[in-house]
Design a protein around this motif. Structure first.
Motif, PDB file in Angstrom:
ATOM      1  N   ASP A  77       0.825  -1.206   0.000  1.00  0.00           N
ATOM      2  CA  ASP A  77       0.000   0.000   0.000  1.00  0.00           C
ATOM      3  C   ASP A  77       0.863   1.262   0.000  1.00  0.00           C
ATOM      4  O   ASP A  77       0.612   2.198  -0.780  1.00  0.00           O
ATOM      5  CB  ASP A  77      -0.940   0.001   1.203  1.00  0.00           C
ATOM      6  N   LYS A  78       1.885   1.281   0.844  1.00  0.00           N
ATOM      7  CA  LYS A  78       2.755   2.452   0.893  1.00  0.00           C
ATOM      8  C   LYS A  78       3.545   2.614  -0.408  1.00  0.00           C
ATOM      9  O   LYS A  78       3.717   3.733  -0.901  1.00  0.00           O
ATOM     10  CB  LYS A  78       3.707   2.348   2.086  1.00  0.00           C
ATOM     11  N   ALA A  79       4.029   1.493  -0.949  1.00  0.00           N
ATOM     12  CA  ALA A  79       4.782   1.575  -2.200  1.00  0.00           C
ATOM     13  C   ALA A  79       3.893   2.077  -3.329  1.00  0.00           C
ATOM     14  O   ALA A  79       4.326   2.870  -4.174  1.00  0.00           O
ATOM     15  CB  ALA A  79       5.365   0.209  -2.551  1.00  0.00           C
ATOM     16  N   THR A  80       2.637   1.642  -3.350  1.00  0.00           N
ATOM     17  CA  THR A  80       1.701   2.080  -4.383  1.00  0.00           C
ATOM     18  C   THR A  80       1.410   3.566  -4.253  1.00  0.00           C
ATOM     19  O   THR A  80       1.360   4.303  -5.252  1.00  0.00           O
ATOM     20  CB  THR A  80       0.402   1.268  -4.307  1.00  0.00           C
ATOM     21  N   GLU A  81       1.224   4.038  -3.026  1.00  0.00           N
ATOM     22  CA  GLU A  81       1.027   5.470  -2.789  1.00  0.00           C
ATOM     23  C   GLU A  81       2.251   6.263  -3.237  1.00  0.00           C
ATOM     24  O   GLU A  81       2.129   7.365  -3.796  1.00  0.00           O
ATOM     25  CB  GLU A  81       0.750   5.729  -1.314  1.00  0.00           C
TER      26      GLU A  81
ATOM     27  N   MET B   1      -4.201  -0.519 -10.812  1.00  0.00           N
ATOM     28  CA  MET B   1      -5.015  -1.453 -10.037  1.00  0.00           C
ATOM     29  C   MET B   1      -4.656  -1.250  -8.569  1.00  0.00           C
ATOM     30  O   MET B   1      -3.530  -1.525  -8.162  1.00  0.00           O
ATOM     31  CB  MET B   1      -4.737  -2.896 -10.448  1.00  0.00           C
ATOM     32  N   PRO B   2      -5.570  -0.736  -7.751  1.00  0.00           N
ATOM     33  CA  PRO B   2      -5.268  -0.512  -6.329  1.00  0.00           C
ATOM     34  C   PRO B   2      -4.871  -1.808  -5.645  1.00  0.00           C
ATOM     35  O   PRO B   2      -5.212  -2.909  -6.111  1.00  0.00           O
ATOM     36  CB  PRO B   2      -6.586   0.038  -5.771  1.00  0.00           C
ATOM     37  N   PRO B   3      -4.162  -1.718  -4.520  1.00  0.00           N
ATOM     38  CA  PRO B   3      -3.750  -2.929  -3.819  1.00  0.00           C
ATOM     39  C   PRO B   3      -4.939  -3.831  -3.475  1.00  0.00           C
ATOM     40  O   PRO B   3      -5.999  -3.360  -3.067  1.00  0.00           O
ATOM     41  CB  PRO B   3      -3.089  -2.383  -2.546  1.00  0.00           C
TER      42      PRO B   3
ATOM     43  N   VAL C 220      -1.154  -7.433  -3.917  1.00  0.00           N
ATOM     44  CA  VAL C 220      -0.554  -6.961  -5.168  1.00  0.00           C
ATOM     45  C   VAL C 220      -1.239  -5.684  -5.634  1.00  0.00           C
ATOM     46  O   VAL C 220      -2.377  -5.387  -5.268  1.00  0.00           O
ATOM     47  CB  VAL C 220      -0.645  -8.021  -6.286  1.00  0.00           C
ATOM     48  N   SER C 221      -0.529  -4.921  -6.460  1.00  0.00           N
ATOM     49  CA  SER C 221      -1.105  -3.759  -7.141  1.00  0.00           C
ATOM     50  C   SER C 221      -0.493  -3.654  -8.525  1.00  0.00           C
ATOM     51  O   SER C 221       0.567  -4.227  -8.797  1.00  0.00           O
ATOM     52  CB  SER C 221      -0.860  -2.472  -6.343  1.00  0.00           C
TER      53      SER C 221
ATOM     54  N   GLY D  50       4.310  -6.543  -5.391  1.00  0.00           N
ATOM     55  CA  GLY D  50       3.796  -7.649  -4.601  1.00  0.00           C
ATOM     56  C   GLY D  50       4.390  -7.675  -3.206  1.00  0.00           C
ATOM     57  O   GLY D  50       5.546  -7.300  -2.995  1.00  0.00           O
ATOM     58  N   GLY D  51       3.580  -8.099  -2.241  1.00  0.00           N
ATOM     59  CA  GLY D  51       4.056  -8.201  -0.866  1.00  0.00           C
ATOM     60  C   GLY D  51       3.139  -9.095  -0.060  1.00  0.00           C
ATOM     61  O   GLY D  51       2.157  -9.631  -0.567  1.00  0.00           O
ATOM     62  N   ASN D  52       3.456  -9.249   1.203  1.00  0.00           N
ATOM     63  CA  ASN D  52       2.631 -10.064   2.071  1.00  0.00           C
ATOM     64  C   ASN D  52       1.285  -9.426   2.313  1.00  0.00           C
ATOM     65  O   ASN D  52       1.125  -8.202   2.196  1.00  0.00           O
ATOM     66  CB  ASN D  52       3.329 -10.270   3.420  1.00  0.00           C
TER      67      ASN D  52
END
Length: 263
Positions: free
Chosen positions: A220-224, A235-237, A245-246, A259-261
Motif C-alpha cells: 500500500d505504501k509503495a503504491t502510494e 489497479m489498487p492494492p 498486489v497492485s 507484490g508483498g505479504n
C-alpha cells in the motif's frame, strides 16, 4: 541467484522516453542505484539493489513512437534457434538474435498471442544477480527485487503450447477453479518464478502482455509512493491467495506490478 534453466525469467529491462527521470523514480521507489555503460553499449543502464544487478534500462530510439515498457527475458541456450522456433510456432521475430559484445546474445519476440517477450543467451552475464521468490507469500523479504513474472493472455492453451515448444517449459503446475480462473506456473517445482493467467473470462479483450512484479515491504505504501513520484495506479492494492498486489505505471507509462505479504 542460481543458474537459470532454459525458459526461466533471467532479466528485465526498461525502454523509456526519459531515462534520467526513470533513474530518479526507481531510485526513490526501490532504492536502486544506476550505472550507465559506454557508447559502445548505447549508454545502457544497469539498475542495482544493494550492489546487485536487478534490472536494465535504455532510452527510446529516435523516431520510435511506441510505448514505454518493461521487457521480460527468458533464458535460452541458443537465442537464434529460439527465434527460429518462435516463428515456427506462430510467433514473430521483432529483433533477430544479436550479440551484445561478450555479455550475451539477445532477441525480442512476440508470442502467438501478440505478447512481447525477450530472449537472453548468457555470455559473461547470466542476467539477474539477485531475484526474489514469491512462493509462500514472502515477497516483502525481497523489497525492490524482481519476484514474479506473469503472462496475461486470452489465448491460454495456445500460449502454453507456444512456450512449451519454443522455450521447453516442462510439467507446469496448473490450477482451474471452475469459475473461469485458470493459471499455470512456469515449472511444477520450486523455485517457481512465474506463470500464465487466462484472461478470456475474467478480463475479456485484454491485450496479451507480460508483467514483472517487484517486491515491497508494504504494498500500500509503495503504491502510494508511485503516485506521489508522478506515476499512476492502474489497479489498487488487493489481497490474493498468494499475497497483496497492485498494478502501477511509472511517470512515462511503463507498467509493472508490486507484490508483498497480506496485511
Amino acid at each position: 541467484m542460481t543458474t537459470p534453466k532454459p525458459g526461466d525469467p533471467t532479466w528485465v529491462d526498461l525502454y523509456s522516453a526519459d531515462p534520467d527521470r526513470a533513474i530518479a523514480f526507481y531510485g526513490e521507489l526501490f532504492g536502486w542505484t544506476a550505472e550507465r555503460a559506454g557508447e559502445e553499449f548505447g549508454g545502457y543502464i544497469t539498475f542495482r539493489k544493494d550492489g546487485k544487478a536487478v534490472a536494465g534500462g535504455m532510452g527510446r530510439m529516435d523516431g520510435d513512437d511506441g510505448p514505454d515498457q518493461w521487457t521480460i527475458y527468458l533464458a535460452s541456450a541458443d537465442a537464434a534457434a529460439t527465434a527460429d522456433a518462435a516463428a515456427a510456432h506462430g510467433g514473430t521475430v521483432v529483433v533477430p538474435a544479436m550479440a551484445v559484445g561478450e555479455v550475451g546474445t539477445m532477441a525480442i519476440l512476440a508470442d502467438n498471442g501478440g505478447a512481447g517477450i525477450g530472449v537472453w543467451q548468457a555470455g559473461t552475464s547470466a542476467g539477474f544477480e539477485a531475484i526474489g521468490i514469491a512462493s509462500g507469500g514472502h515477497w516483502s523479504e525481497h523489497a525492490g527485487i524482481p519476484t514474479w513474472f506473469e503472462l496475461h493472455t486470452g489465448a491460454y492453451d495456445a500460449a502454453l503450447d507456444f512456450y512449451r515448444g519454443v522455450f521447453g517449459w516442462q510439467d507446469p503446475f496448473a490450477l482451474d477453479d471452475g469459475s473461469g480462473f485458470r493459471y499455470t506456473t512456469i515449472h511444477a517445482e520450486t523455485p517457481m518464478l512465474g506463470g500464465v493467467m487466462d484472461t478470456s473470462v475474467l478480463m475479456p479483450g485484454t491485450p496479451a502482455s507480460w508483467t514483472v512484479y517487484f517486491g515491497a515491504e508494504d504494498v500500500d505504501k509503495a503504491t502510494e509512493q508511485v503516485a506521489a513520484l508522478g506515476g499512476a495506479v492502474l489497479m489498487p492494492p488487493m489481497d490474493t491467495p498468494y499475497g497483496r498486489v497492485s498494478g502501477v505505471a511509472d511517470p512515462t507509462g511503463a507498467r509493472f506490478s508490486i507484490g508483498g505479504n497480506k496485511i
